[in-house]
Design a protein around this motif. Sequence first.
Motif, PDB file in Angstrom:
ATOM      1  N   THR A  51       0.832  -1.205   0.000  1.00 30.53           N
ATOM      2  CA  THR A  51       0.000   0.000   0.000  1.00 30.53           C
ATOM      3  C   THR A  51       0.862   1.249   0.000  1.00 30.53           C
ATOM      4  O   THR A  51       0.568   2.230  -0.710  1.00 30.53           O
ATOM      5  CB  THR A  51      -0.928  -0.002   1.230  1.00 30.53           C
ATOM      6  OG1 THR A  51      -1.780  -1.151   1.173  1.00 30.53           O
ATOM      7  CG2 THR A  51      -1.769   1.261   1.281  1.00 30.53           C
ATOM      8  N   ALA A  52       1.931   1.237   0.782  1.00 30.74           N
ATOM      9  CA  ALA A  52       2.821   2.400   0.858  1.00 30.74           C
ATOM     10  C   ALA A  52       3.475   2.676  -0.491  1.00 30.74           C
ATOM     11  O   ALA A  52       3.572   3.835  -0.925  1.00 30.74           O
ATOM     12  CB  ALA A  52       3.891   2.169   1.921  1.00 30.74           C
ATOM     13  N   VAL A  53       3.888   1.616  -1.194  1.00 37.11           N
ATOM     14  CA  VAL A  53       4.509   1.791  -2.510  1.00 37.11           C
ATOM     15  C   VAL A  53       3.484   2.266  -3.532  1.00 37.11           C
ATOM     16  O   VAL A  53       3.783   3.128  -4.375  1.00 37.11           O
ATOM     17  CB  VAL A  53       5.177   0.477  -2.966  1.00 37.11           C
ATOM     18  CG1 VAL A  53       5.599   0.568  -4.434  1.00 37.11           C
ATOM     19  CG2 VAL A  53       6.391   0.180  -2.100  1.00 37.11           C
ATOM     20  N   GLN A  54       2.273   1.726  -3.479  1.00 36.90           N
ATOM     21  CA  GLN A  54       1.219   2.155  -4.412  1.00 36.90           C
ATOM     22  C   GLN A  54       0.874   3.628  -4.212  1.00 36.90           C
ATOM     23  O   GLN A  54       0.652   4.359  -5.176  1.00 36.90           O
ATOM     24  CB  GLN A  54      -0.026   1.289  -4.218  1.00 36.90           C
ATOM     25  CG  GLN A  54       0.138  -0.141  -4.728  1.00 36.90           C
ATOM     26  CD  GLN A  54      -0.950  -1.068  -4.231  1.00 36.90           C
ATOM     27  OE1 GLN A  54      -1.883  -0.643  -3.547  1.00 36.90           O
ATOM     28  NE2 GLN A  54      -0.828  -2.354  -4.562  1.00 36.90           N
ATOM     29  N   ALA A  55       0.848   4.059  -2.952  1.00 34.87           N
ATOM     30  CA  ALA A  55       0.518   5.458  -2.659  1.00 34.87           C
ATOM     31  C   ALA A  55       1.689   6.385  -2.943  1.00 34.87           C
ATOM     32  O   ALA A  55       1.494   7.561  -3.290  1.00 34.87           O
ATOM     33  CB  ALA A  55       0.088   5.592  -1.205  1.00 34.87           C
ATOM     34  N   HIS A  56       2.906   5.863  -2.816  1.00 38.71           N
ATOM     35  CA  HIS A  56       4.109   6.693  -2.999  1.00 38.71           C
ATOM     36  C   HIS A  56       5.111   5.930  -3.864  1.00 38.71           C
ATOM     37  O   HIS A  56       6.177   5.514  -3.371  1.00 38.71           O
ATOM     38  CB  HIS A  56       4.728   7.041  -1.645  1.00 38.71           C
ATOM     39  CG  HIS A  56       3.784   7.687  -0.689  1.00 38.71           C
ATOM     40  ND1 HIS A  56       3.509   9.041  -0.701  1.00 38.71           N
ATOM     41  CD2 HIS A  56       3.003   7.147   0.294  1.00 38.71           C
ATOM     42  CE1 HIS A  56       2.631   9.316   0.255  1.00 38.71           C
ATOM     43  NE2 HIS A  56       2.307   8.183   0.862  1.00 38.71           N
ATOM     44  N   PRO A  57       4.819   5.726  -5.138  1.00 38.26           N
ATOM     45  CA  PRO A  57       5.712   4.939  -6.000  1.00 38.26           C
ATOM     46  C   PRO A  57       7.103   5.539  -6.147  1.00 38.26           C
ATOM     47  O   PRO A  57       8.051   4.843  -6.498  1.00 38.26           O
ATOM     48  CB  PRO A  57       4.969   4.893  -7.336  1.00 38.26           C
ATOM     49  CG  PRO A  57       4.040   6.074  -7.305  1.00 38.26           C
ATOM     50  CD  PRO A  57       3.642   6.232  -5.876  1.00 38.26           C
ATOM     51  N   GLY A  58       7.217   6.824  -5.883  1.00 37.86           N
ATOM     52  CA  GLY A  58       8.508   7.479  -5.994  1.00 37.86           C
ATOM     53  C   GLY A  58       9.320   7.460  -4.717  1.00 37.86           C
ATOM     54  O   GLY A  58      10.397   8.057  -4.651  1.00 37.86           O
ATOM     55  N   SER A  59       8.829   6.775  -3.680  1.00 36.46           N
ATOM     56  CA  SER A  59       9.536   6.732  -2.405  1.00 36.46           C
ATOM     57  C   SER A  59      10.567   5.615  -2.415  1.00 36.46           C
ATOM     58  O   SER A  59      10.222   4.431  -2.473  1.00 36.46           O
ATOM     59  CB  SER A  59       8.544   6.525  -1.249  1.00 36.46           C
ATOM     60  OG  SER A  59       9.240   6.220  -0.055  1.00 36.46           O
ATOM     61  N   ALA A  60      11.841   5.994  -2.324  1.00 36.55           N
ATOM     62  CA  ALA A  60      12.902   4.984  -2.295  1.00 36.55           C
ATOM     63  C   ALA A  60      12.816   4.147  -1.034  1.00 36.55           C
ATOM     64  O   ALA A  60      12.994   2.923  -1.071  1.00 36.55           O
ATOM     65  CB  ALA A  60      14.268   5.657  -2.382  1.00 36.55           C
ATOM     66  N   VAL A  61      12.510   4.776   0.105  1.00 36.43           N
ATOM     67  CA  VAL A  61      12.474   4.035   1.358  1.00 36.43           C
ATOM     68  C   VAL A  61      11.340   3.017   1.373  1.00 36.43           C
ATOM     69  O   VAL A  61      11.490   1.901   1.889  1.00 36.43           O
ATOM     70  CB  VAL A  61      12.367   5.003   2.562  1.00 36.43           C
ATOM     71  CG1 VAL A  61      11.037   5.730   2.583  1.00 36.43           C
ATOM     72  CG2 VAL A  61      12.579   4.261   3.876  1.00 36.43           C
ATOM     73  N   ALA A  62      10.198   3.361   0.756  1.00 35.32           N
ATOM     74  CA  ALA A  62       9.085   2.409   0.684  1.00 35.32           C
ATOM     75  C   ALA A  62       9.437   1.233  -0.215  1.00 35.32           C
ATOM     76  O   ALA A  62       9.147   0.074   0.108  1.00 35.32           O
ATOM     77  CB  ALA A  62       7.829   3.116   0.180  1.00 35.32           C
ATOM     78  N   ASN A  63      10.069   1.524  -1.341  1.00 40.35           N
ATOM     79  CA  ASN A  63      10.475   0.441  -2.249  1.00 40.35           C
ATOM     80  C   ASN A  63      11.525  -0.455  -1.618  1.00 40.35           C
ATOM     81  O   ASN A  63      11.512  -1.680  -1.809  1.00 40.35           O
ATOM     82  CB  ASN A  63      10.983   1.031  -3.567  1.00 40.35           C
ATOM     83  CG  ASN A  63       9.859   1.369  -4.523  1.00 40.35           C
ATOM     84  OD1 ASN A  63       9.251   0.485  -5.119  1.00 40.35           O
ATOM     85  ND2 ASN A  63       9.568   2.657  -4.667  1.00 40.35           N
ATOM     86  N   LEU A  64      12.440   0.134  -0.848  1.00 39.95           N
ATOM     87  CA  LEU A  64      13.450  -0.671  -0.160  1.00 39.95           C
ATOM     88  C   LEU A  64      12.799  -1.589   0.871  1.00 39.95           C
ATOM     89  O   LEU A  64      13.162  -2.756   0.989  1.00 39.95           O
ATOM     90  CB  LEU A  64      14.457   0.244   0.537  1.00 39.95           C
ATOM     91  CG  LEU A  64      15.633   0.750  -0.295  1.00 39.95           C
ATOM     92  CD1 LEU A  64      16.459   1.738   0.517  1.00 39.95           C
ATOM     93  CD2 LEU A  64      16.505  -0.409  -0.758  1.00 39.95           C
ATOM     94  N   ALA A  65      11.838  -1.046   1.614  1.00 40.96           N
ATOM     95  CA  ALA A  65      11.153  -1.865   2.624  1.00 40.96           C
ATOM     96  C   ALA A  65      10.398  -3.007   1.960  1.00 40.96           C
ATOM     97  O   ALA A  65      10.408  -4.145   2.445  1.00 40.96           O
ATOM     98  CB  ALA A  65      10.198  -0.986   3.434  1.00 40.96           C
TER      99      ALA A  65
END
Length: 399
Positions: A78-92
Amino acid sequence: IEEALAAFGHAVKLDGWWPGARLAFARGYAEGGDQAGALAEYQRAVEIAPGSVEAQLALAGGLEEQGDGEQALEIYQTAVQAHPGSAVANLALARAWQDRGRSDLAEESYRQAMAMVPGDAEAYVGLANLIVRQARYDEAETLLREALRIDHGNPAAYLSLGDLLARQARHAEALDAYEGAIKGSAEDATGVLLTAYTGLARIYRNLGEIEQAEENLREAMALEQVIPAPEAVASAPDTALAVAGTSFTATTVTGAQVASEDVTASPIAPFLQLADLYEEQNRPDDVEQTLLSALERGGREAAQPGLAVRQALARFYQYRGHGDKALAQLRLAVEENPESMAVLASYAAQLRLSGREELAKEAYRQAEAAAEPSGPGYGALAAARQVLGQDEEAAALLD
């Protein structure tokens, strides 16, 4: 911690709608060992700020601590879908997929994180650690050297590079990499230092430079308190304890691999390596004393002494004809790990070797009914079945 909780609580009272205060309060609970209290505060922070990536990832991490990995994975997604440009979310999310054995999806997330923040060395290290398990060594080395170009003193990159080079027997380069990790680490980064010193010791031992190996192991053993290494280090390629020699400490009395804990990055790792070193030199008194010291260290720094040490002591005593002492160590291991299939199977095998057939059968039954079966556990059971002459059952367990 109590004073910190009081201060965080005061901040929440002053502004209960500030998610930062809730997250700080939650972390205070977590530091104090109250995971349920921490989880409740993480959930409150998400309710207050549902669009906060930090709050979402903190909640997911709290859920994983509580053993709810599936819900945690949903929140990462959900975090990646809401913030696809977030490196920290993609790393998690990449680490979550990696923990679940989905290397394809993990690689996709790591590459997305790299695309979002090309200057973030952590993503390069994470991806390198993932693909090295697929024997993509050249690509992994390129990623790690790029991470070091971005962040020259990055200890996680140096550690992973050292492990990678050691796998390829590029000893001189691996030594330089581990030394780089030590130089790039803060003095209190004992998790990094532990891994680097034990890495150096493995290489020196393989090169036959025993004094240098022992010196580095003693440096690792002298570290007062081992804290977790950075996440990128924690996910580094596993480096087996087994080096030249018997490496008796890496296996159970049935010959099955110990996998109940990752000893390669724990405070007892240098003790086990030093015991192996002494075993090669036929110094049994030193082996026993080193393993007993490891047991004391494990009990001091963890809720329970290290299972790997119990297994090592059991093998040590069994090899020297002290069956009762071996059995005593495994009995303690069972008490400390009552649901471990591998431990119960090892205990059963030792009972049988001691001529206690009925007790052995009961331990086998308990092992087969263990709440958390594992590959090594099934391997231990299979080895025990083979000892009993039950080859068909053993084959089924190995399958």
